[in-house]
Design a protein around this motif. Structure first.
Motif, short mmCIF file in Angstrom:
data_model
loop_
_atom_site.label_atom_id
_atom_site.label_comp_id
_atom_site.label_asym_id
_atom_site.label_seq_id
_atom_site.Cartn_x
_atom_site.Cartn_y
_atom_site.Cartn_z
N ASP A 124 0.85 -1.19 0.00
CA ASP A 124 0.00 0.00 0.00
C ASP A 124 0.89 1.24 0.00
OD1 ASP A 124 -2.09 1.74 0.12
OD2 ASP A 124 -2.52 1.42 2.25
N PRO A 347 -13.15 -2.09 -1.52
CA PRO A 347 -12.62 -1.97 -0.15
C PRO A 347 -11.34 -1.15 -0.15
CG PRO A 347 -12.05 -4.10 -1.05
CD PRO A 347 -12.94 -3.43 -2.08
N LYS A 348 -10.92 -0.75 1.03
CA LYS A 348 -9.67 -0.02 1.14
C LYS A 348 -8.50 -0.95 0.83
CE LYS A 348 -11.30 3.30 4.58
NZ LYS A 348 -11.08 3.86 5.94
N PRO A 349 -7.36 -0.38 0.35
CA PRO A 349 -6.20 -1.23 0.06
C PRO A 349 -5.78 -2.03 1.29
CG PRO A 349 -5.87 0.99 -0.78
CD PRO A 349 -7.12 1.03 0.05
N ALA A 350 -5.40 -3.28 1.05
CA ALA A 350 -5.06 -4.17 2.16
C ALA A 350 -3.59 -4.59 2.12
CB ALA A 350 -5.95 -5.41 2.13
N ARG A 353 2.09 -1.82 4.58
CA ARG A 353 2.31 -0.38 4.64
C ARG A 353 3.78 -0.02 4.66
NH1 ARG A 353 -0.80 3.36 3.22
NH2 ARG A 353 0.13 4.75 4.76
#
Length: 360
Positions: A124, A347-350, A353
């Motif tokens: 992400d 959906p939000k990026p998974a 990070r």
């Protein structure tokens, strides 16, 4: 019709399937930088009904339209290459020698695209996703152009000597007819991909996709029409007017359908146009598989490049038993993933990070 002719027809059908199915995959990859931006106008009501979407969310929607099917679509190419190698070893050897660097470019592009599609969501990070998008773009633009150049050269013929050896160079492939063929496949896949996206997305993305399709349809009609007419008058026969005219009518329907926003009709029309074009190319080639521009006596034909009768019999039984299963599975996949996608359901990026090498 003997088994060599049957397998020539089967290989043509495999390439038809590849260009129809993988064609819109290429189109989606090429259009991602353009359609992946914010809504650019059009129906204000549609834009206002859709929540504000950042460019990355739009690009993830675009990528997810082909996510469940793109690798299955590439199976058609693998099968076509395997069938070509097994059924027509002489054709395979000479053609791959002549197009060695061109096919190497296609292979590099496909590998890059595979890695980019599979890895894009793993991290992400904007810079990571940017480079993956570059890989998806290169892996779509390069094959879309090179396939047209390669097939045009196969129909036109190559400098092949008495030993079935290619005697030309890499830049001999870039003749005017071949370049027009490359531009034809490029525009055809762009339009095919835009229409496919209008079928698979909703809201502003759907509107933007059809707008691109309508803008691309007329240049595609003009360029593809010129290429088909050149093919027919220079290399075609009386019966190849049938696929040429079929492709021409389908292209006209495509233009009309995109202008009035009939995406289902437009997608059927682009698919039929691609089928007609590939049929015209293989029909113009028959009974040769690779003409020689040095001497017609050196032409590679179905008869002098085909494998033994026993080999073709075994291949035919394998195809009869396996092909229905593969087609049924792929049709089931398209049915399961038939729903439209939109930014609202993404959906939000998974992904992870942390990636120090990319600035985290």
């Amino acid at each position: 019709m003997g088994l060599p002719e049957v397998w020539f027809l089967i290989i043509a059908v495999l390439f038809v399937g590849y260009f129809v199915l993988e064609g819109f995959d290429y189109g989606v990859g090429m259009l991602m930088p353009f359609l992946g931006r914010s809504h650019t106008g059009g129906d204000a009501r549609v834009a206002s009904d859709e929540p504000a979407a950042d460019p990355d969310t739009r690009r993830r929607v675009l990528l997810n339209t082909i996510g469940p099917v793109w690798d299955g679509n590439e199976v058609w190419l693998i099968t076509a290459g395997g069938a070509l190698f097994a059924a027509f070893g002489g054709w395979y050897a000479t053609m791959f020698s002549a197009f060695y660097f061109a096919l190497f470019l296609i292979l590099i592009g496909l590998i890059t695209r595979v890695c980019a599609i599979e890895w894009r969501g793993k991290i992400d990070n904007p810079r990571w996703r940017m480079w993956c998008d570059v890989g998806i773009g290169l892996g779509s633009w390069i094959p879309a152009i090179v396939w047209g150049i390669a097939f045009a050269n196969v129909v036109r013929g190559l400098p092949i000597d008495a030993d079935a050896q290619y005697t030309g160079g890499f830049f001999d492939l870039f003749n005017p007819y071949a370049l027009l063929g490359g531009l034809t496949t490029l525009l055809a896949f762009l339009t095919h991909g835009a229409v496919f996206l209008s079928l698979k997305t909703d809201g502003a993305l759907r509107e933007d996709s059809m707008r691109y399709a309508s803008r691309l349809s007329i240049p595609t009609l003009v360029v593809a029409g010129a290429f088909l007419l050149w093919t027919q008058f220079a290399y075609g026969s009386a019966w190849t007017w049938i696929p040429v005219l079929t492709a021409a009518v389908a292209a006209l329907v495509m233009v009309g359908a995109t202008q009035v926003r009939k995406e289902g009709l437009a997608f059927a029309a682009t698919s039929i146009a691609i089928v007609g074009t590939v049929a015209a190319l293989f029909g113009s080639l028959y009974p040769d598989v690779l003409p020689s521009t040095i001497n017609p006596a050196y032409d590679l034909t179905i008869d002098n490049t085909s494998s033994s009768h026993y080999t073709l019999v075994v291949m035919t039984w394998a195809a009869v038993l396996v092909t229905p299963v593969v087609i049924a599975y792929q049709a089931w996949t398209y049915w399961v993933f038939r729903k439209r996608l939109s930014v609202e359901i993404m959906p939000k990026p998974a992904g992870l990070r942390s990636l120090r090498a990319f600035g985290e």
